[in-house]
Write an enzyme that holds these catalytic residues in place. Structure first.
Site, PDB file in Angstrom:
ATOM      1  N   GLU A 128      31.363 -85.596   2.134  1.00  0.00           N
ATOM      2  CA  GLU A 128      30.032 -85.211   2.621  1.00  0.00           C
ATOM      3  C   GLU A 128      29.975 -83.719   2.942  1.00  0.00           C
ATOM      4  OE1 GLU A 128      28.417 -87.530   1.459  1.00  0.00           O
ATOM      5  OE2 GLU A 128      27.146 -88.035   3.156  1.00  0.00           O
ATOM      6  N   THR A 181      18.038 -80.588   0.931  1.00  0.00           N
ATOM      7  CA  THR A 181      18.454 -81.002   2.281  1.00  0.00           C
ATOM      8  C   THR A 181      18.426 -79.796   3.216  1.00  0.00           C
ATOM      9  OG1 THR A 181      19.873 -82.649   1.261  1.00  0.00           O
ATOM     10  CG2 THR A 181      20.278 -82.194   3.574  1.00  0.00           C
TER      11      THR A 181
END
Ligand code: ADP
Length: 306
Positions: A128, A181
């Site tokens: 991640e 994002t």
């Protein structure tokens, strides 16, 4: 066992009132992955189907998570990975998390489960970190543990598994628009008023209690977000109409999945979840936005062998 094929679930992070701490795993949306033991050390990604993603180990989240796995324990060999990528990157339903979680869970199975779910989450978080520069756990934890998870703390990492009521279904619509994002983070406020905080943690506590008690009304009352949704929803065309129509179709609640642009709704029972899907289809059909839509039971197993 030398080789394993696994299902790697898509996940919904935040779940309205649980910004950056809550997530849930889906059952009918996900990638497939084959992981094979090799005598050669290290991780090799040999095939990626479905999406144009890097094969280089250090540039693919599954490779980075796999390397974190190999750094621990005493296994002297390596692994080969094939990914059948069905979750589009950047959709807001944990595309990168599915690959990170899938890789480390498959490797753990092949070695006879030497690591706990908490340790696997820590390895997957390194993937991640590659995808979004922050090692967050709100997608990888539900992908590994299954069901709903709460990231109670990062220092030390503390993941709480929350039970899933039997009849809970998710409807997820992914409008074919791109939101970075980083952009959807940048617009958030960094300060909260005490009044907003009180409303938000009241709802988070209510949602967790509702899940423990299978109290669908309480779950519905608690699926409110006073912090992120009012700001982020501006980036998603038609959000208010999708939400209003989903609620009229019987959803318990509706909000932004992760950092968007996907929108999720939770419903009691599959019939209602399908009605919600129909209302979402009609709404985006009339606005003229292309989309993918899915109805799924909550997946209580996480990454699972196929
Ligand atoms: P999502 O919000 O759907 O998880 P992200 O924006 O978090 O999507 O992650 C996608 C990013 O991670 C992209 O930049 C993509 O190139 C990168 N990436 C690297 N490896 C993978 C992988 N195996 N699966 C998905 N994305 C990957």
């Amino acid at each position: 066992m030398e080789e394993i094929k696994v299902f790697c679930p898509a996940t919904i992070a935040n779940v309205s009132c649980g910004f950056d701490v809550l997530g849930l795993a889906l059952d009918s949306i996900g990638d497939e992955m084959i992981v094979r033991k090799t005598d050669e050390k290290g991780i090799k990604i040999t095939k990626i189907l479905g999406q144009d993603l890097p094969l280089e180990t250090e540039k693919n989240v599954s490779g980075v998570a796999g390397l974190a796995f190999l750094e621990h324990g005493d296994y002297q060999g390596g692994f080969e990975i094939e990914i059948d990528k069905r979750i589009k990157p950047g959709s807001g339903i944990g595309s990168s998390a599915a690959s990170s979680a899938g890789a480390v869970c498959a490797m753990n199975e092949l070695l006879g489960r030497p690591f706990s779910n908490l340790e696997l989450t820590q390895f997957a978080m390194q993937g991640e970190k590659l995808a979004s520069s922050v090692a967050h756990a709100d997608n990888v934890a539900p992908a590994i543990y299954g069901g709903f998870t709460l990231v109670r703390s990062y220092e030390p990492l503390d993941i709480v598994s929350i039970p899933t009521p039997d009849e809970l279904f998710a409807t997820v619509i992914h409008p074919q628009i791109e939101i970075k994002t980083s952009d959807s983070r940048k617009i958030l406020k960094t300060k909260l008023t005490l009044e907003t905080g009180i409303r938000q943690w009241g709802n988070l506590g209510g949602l967790v209690a509702g899940l423990f008690q299978s109290d669908y009304d309480l779950i519905g009352r608690s699926l409110e977000d006073h912090v992120v949704e009012p700001i982020r929803s501006i980036l998603i065309p038609g959000f208010d109409a999708i939400k209003q129509n989903a609620m009229e179709a019987g959803a318990l609640g509706c909000g932004i999945s992760g950092s968007g642009p996907s929108i999720f709704a939770l419903s009691k029972g599959e019939t209602t979840a399908q009605k919600v899907a129909e209302s979402m289809r009609k709404t985006y059909g009339s606005i003229g936005i292309d989309f993918d839509i899915h109805v799924s039971k909550v997946n209580t197993q996480g990454v699972k062998p196929l």
